[in-house]
Design a protein around this motif. Structure first.
Motif, PDB file in Angstrom:
ATOM      1  N   ILE A  35      -2.635   4.437 -50.338  1.00 13.74           N
ATOM      2  CA  ILE A  35      -2.973   3.896 -51.651  1.00 13.74           C
ATOM      3  C   ILE A  35      -2.447   4.865 -52.693  1.00 13.74           C
ATOM      4  CG2 ILE A  35      -4.834   3.298 -53.250  1.00 13.74           C
ATOM      5  CD1 ILE A  35      -6.511   2.524 -50.821  1.00 13.74           C
ATOM      6  N   ALA A  36      -1.618   4.372 -53.613  1.00 13.87           N
ATOM      7  CA  ALA A  36      -1.083   5.179 -54.707  1.00 13.87           C
ATOM      8  C   ALA A  36      -1.707   4.697 -56.005  1.00 13.87           C
ATOM      9  CB  ALA A  36       0.434   5.065 -54.773  1.00 13.87           C
ATOM     10  N   VAL A  37      -2.360   5.611 -56.712  1.00 16.53           N
ATOM     11  CA  VAL A  37      -2.998   5.270 -57.989  1.00 16.53           C
ATOM     12  C   VAL A  37      -2.280   6.036 -59.094  1.00 16.53           C
ATOM     13  CG1 VAL A  37      -5.151   5.117 -59.280  1.00 16.53           C
ATOM     14  CG2 VAL A  37      -5.200   5.027 -56.777  1.00 16.53           C
ATOM     15  N   SER A  38      -1.619   5.293 -59.968  1.00 17.01           N
ATOM     16  CA  SER A  38      -0.784   5.949 -60.978  1.00 17.01           C
ATOM     17  C   SER A  38      -1.488   6.111 -62.322  1.00 17.01           C
ATOM     18  CB  SER A  38       0.545   5.188 -61.148  1.00 17.01           C
ATOM     19  OG  SER A  38       0.337   3.822 -61.395  1.00 17.01           O
ATOM     20  N   GLY A  39      -2.678   6.712 -62.279  1.00 18.96           N
ATOM     21  CA  GLY A  39      -3.298   7.218 -63.490  1.00 18.96           C
ATOM     22  C   GLY A  39      -4.222   6.281 -64.237  1.00 18.96           C
ATOM     23  N   ASP A  40      -4.901   6.881 -65.227  1.00 18.62           N
ATOM     24  CA  ASP A  40      -5.909   6.213 -66.057  1.00 18.62           C
ATOM     25  C   ASP A  40      -7.003   5.593 -65.199  1.00 18.62           C
ATOM     26  OD1 ASP A  40      -4.731   7.035 -68.380  1.00 18.62           O
ATOM     27  OD2 ASP A  40      -4.208   5.035 -69.107  1.00 18.62           O
ATOM     28  N   LEU A  41      -7.664   6.450 -64.426  1.00 23.47           N
ATOM     29  CA  LEU A  41      -8.814   5.996 -63.655  1.00 23.47           C
ATOM     30  C   LEU A  41     -10.012   5.741 -64.555  1.00 23.47           C
ATOM     31  CD1 LEU A  41      -7.029   8.055 -61.719  1.00 23.47           C
ATOM     32  CD2 LEU A  41      -8.844   7.487 -60.127  1.00 23.47           C
TER      33      LEU A  41
END
Length: 272
Positions: A35-41
């Motif tokens: 899983i790749a999460v590219s920011g602004d959580l």
């Protein structure tokens, strides 16, 4: 083949709460390799928002590579913004701001483009970050797919101002092209997009895919909430966009694109 779920701009604090459980179920059913999460959580880098984001990620028992976005840096806490901008992110999400995932078929390098000194949502990379990334990518197997994850994008959908591009993008792209970067994953604009780096950068012999994910927040930009599923098996990459279906409360595939690596780089694939 490797399967990567690409999420971005979750914005806990402004997330659409109806989406969370269906999203978790959908990702669990996909069972990705990463899983790749590219920011602004988060929406405003508050403790409660980081706690919610962490609880969401803990429901997904798969390898994860996560980078912060500009919203994960405090806005109103000026002291925290400048003295320890990633304190909350490091405490609740991930200590490593330059994460790397590697297996037999791909290497994924995360780069932090968020900057506390830049207001207005902008971000950039510096020479040191890019040099570290190129060194890592150079060390992987020749057949591996090389993937870069940032919050700010290397390319833009039509009609978007170039101020939204990641700062020093040309410097970074030129160096990453030398080590054969194949795929760039980003977010920031809350708009889905798939393009080819050659359209903007025109580097001889290099054309990477640039893939942008939408948002899970109520801060939409005219399209339904969405995320991407990227399947890689050199010389092929497939991108599926899963979009929120309000009527059925699910995330079906709404768009698919297939790409093949050739002597000209990554191009649209029309074969069987």
């Amino acid at each position: 083949m490797r399967t990567v779920v690409h999420l971005s701009d979750l914005h806990f604090g402004r997330v659409d709460s109806r989406l969370v459980a269906p999203l978790v179920r959908t990702i669990q059913a996909i069972a990705p390799d990463l899983i790749a999460v590219s920011g602004d959580l988060t929406q405003r880098a508050r403790r409660s928002q980081f706690v919610q984001a962490r609880a969401f990620l803990q429901q997904l028992p798969f390898p994860q590579i996560i980078v912060p976005g500009n919203h994960d840096v405090p806005l109103y806490n000026i002291v925290g913004r400048f003295l320890n901008p990633f304190n909350g992110y490091r405490r609740y999400i991930a200590r490593d701001l330059t994460p790397v995932f590697v297996d037999e078929e791909m290497m994924v390098v995360g780069l932090n483009s968020a900057r506390s000194v830049i207001f207005g949502g902008g971000g950039r990379l510096n020479e040191e970050q890019v040099q570290r990334a190129t060194a890592r990518l150079r060390s992987t197997a020749p057949h591996a797919v090389r993937i870069i994850v940032t919050h700010h994008p290397f390319d833009l959908p039509e009609g978007h101002d170039e101020l939204h591009l990641i700062g020093r993008s040309r410097m970074a792209m030129e160096q990453l092209a030398e080590v054969g970067a194949d795929l760039f994953l980003a977010g920031h604009l809350h708009v889905s997009h798939v393009g080819r780096s050659a359209e903007r950068y025109k580097i001889a012999g290099h054309s990477a895919l640039v893939v942008q994910a939408g948002t899970m927040s109520t801060r939409g930009r005219g399209e339904p909430n969405s995320f991407n599923v990227v399947r890689v098996a050199r010389p092929h990459i497939k991108v599926d966009r899963h979009t929120w279906d309000e009527e059925h409360q699910t995330f079906p595939t709404a768009w698919s694109g297939a790409f093949q690596h050739t002597t000209e780089g990554w191009t649209t694939y029309s074969g069987g």
